[in-house]
Write an enzyme that holds these catalytic residues in place. Structure first.
Site, short mmCIF file in Angstrom:
data_model
loop_
_atom_site.label_atom_id
_atom_site.label_comp_id
_atom_site.label_asym_id
_atom_site.label_seq_id
_atom_site.Cartn_x
_atom_site.Cartn_y
_atom_site.Cartn_z
N PRO A 131 0.81 -1.22 0.00
CG PRO A 131 -0.61 -1.45 1.84
CD PRO A 131 0.64 -1.99 1.24
CD GLU A 152 0.61 -6.02 11.24
OE1 GLU A 152 0.22 -4.87 11.00
OE2 GLU A 152 -0.14 -7.02 11.24
NE ARG A 204 -7.22 -6.75 -21.03
CZ ARG A 204 -8.18 -7.37 -21.71
NH1 ARG A 204 -8.48 -8.62 -21.42
NH2 ARG A 204 -8.84 -6.76 -22.65
CG ASP A 218 -7.08 0.51 -29.72
OD1 ASP A 218 -6.94 0.42 -30.94
OD2 ASP A 218 -6.21 0.16 -28.90
#
Ligand code: 4GX
Length: 257
Positions: free
Chosen positions: A87, A114, A152, A167
């Site tokens: 994070p 943690e 992808r 697109d």
């Protein structure tokens, strides 16, 4: 492209990696994914990967030595770009996915607990990435999100038809609405133009609806210089028209007695 994953839960990846697009990409040899159990890089009898934090406090911290050994082993021979999912990282977006997809070799570090001893980041991590501002229990789901988005962008993984549809995000705009059979759902009909057979009209409608969706759901995207810069004169005209429509609607509502 080759992606290596370091985790204490390798079994989480198996079904994900063998299903659908990613499974096919691996079969075709377009994408190579290797998942390593971090515990294989421990050297103690209990194969331990965590310990109490210096300074005290709740929870456990992953110890540095297994990580450093595992990352070095994964990068041996072929130098890799090493990414820690956390994070505290920079937010993942389309531009970052495209940039990472140009790398031949990636190593993804999936932490738990943690966090990981800071010296791992200092010694064997090139970049820290977050998939969003919320807290998960481990970096495994973020790694899968990244692998799916990356795959992808690998040439040949996504079919031509799909890539053309994709697109629309490339333009920086949201996608237009999609419809399929049946023609009426809960009293809602398919927009007539889509069944008209008029391909030029369909193209114009989709372009308009992509603009409308972006204006209504993600107006912030329309403030980005690279998105604005890619709009045609016609798209800018339509956008202005829609903005006036929205404004008039608001004024009518305000003027209501
Ligand atoms: N986007 N987490 C990682 C443990 C951890 C903490 C610090 C390394 C350093 C997350 C996210 C995320 C929770 C994965 C904490 N590992 N990762 N984990 N959001 O919330 O990427």
């Amino acid at each position: 492209m080759r992606v290596q994953v370091l985790t204490i839960f390798p079994e989480l990846f198996e079904p994900f990696l063998s299903t659908s697009l990613i499974g096919k990409a691996r079969e075709k040899g377009l994408l190579e994914v290797r998942v390593h159990d971090l515990r294989d890089s421990t050297e103690d009898r209990h194969r331990s990967v965590d310990d109490e934090p210096y300074g005290g406090g709740g929870g456990m911290v992953m110890t540095a030595p297994p990580w450093i050994r595992a990352v070095r082993a994964a990068s041996e021979g072929r130098p890799a770009w090493r990414v820690l999912l956390s994070p505290q990282g920079a937010r993942l977006d389309d531009a970052k996915v495209r940039e990472l997809a140009t790398r031949e070799d990636l190593v993804l570090l999936c932490g738990r607990y943690e966090g990981i001893d800071e010296r791992v980041r200092q010694t064997v991590v090139d970049e820290e990435i977050s998939i969003g501002d919320y807290v998960l229990s481990g970096g495994e789901l973020p790694a899968m999100v990244l692998i799916e988005a990356l795959s992808r962008q690998v040439p040949g993984v996504v079919g031509l038809a799909d890539s053309v549809a994709n697109d629309s995000f490339r333009s920086g705009l949201l996608d237009y609405p999609h419809y399929t059979r049946p023609p009426v759902v809960e009293g809602l009909a398919v927009p007539e133009v889509l069944t008209s057979g008029n391909h030029a009209a369909i193209l114009r409608w989709r372009e308009r609806e992509a603009l409308r969706a972006t204006l209504e759901k993600r107006p912030d995207l329309l403030e980005r210089p690279e998105v604005l810069g890619a709009l045609t004169r016609e798209q800018k005209r339509v956008l202005q028209e829609m903005r006036e429509e929205v404004k008039e609607k608001g004024e009518r509502l305000l003027a209501r007695p």
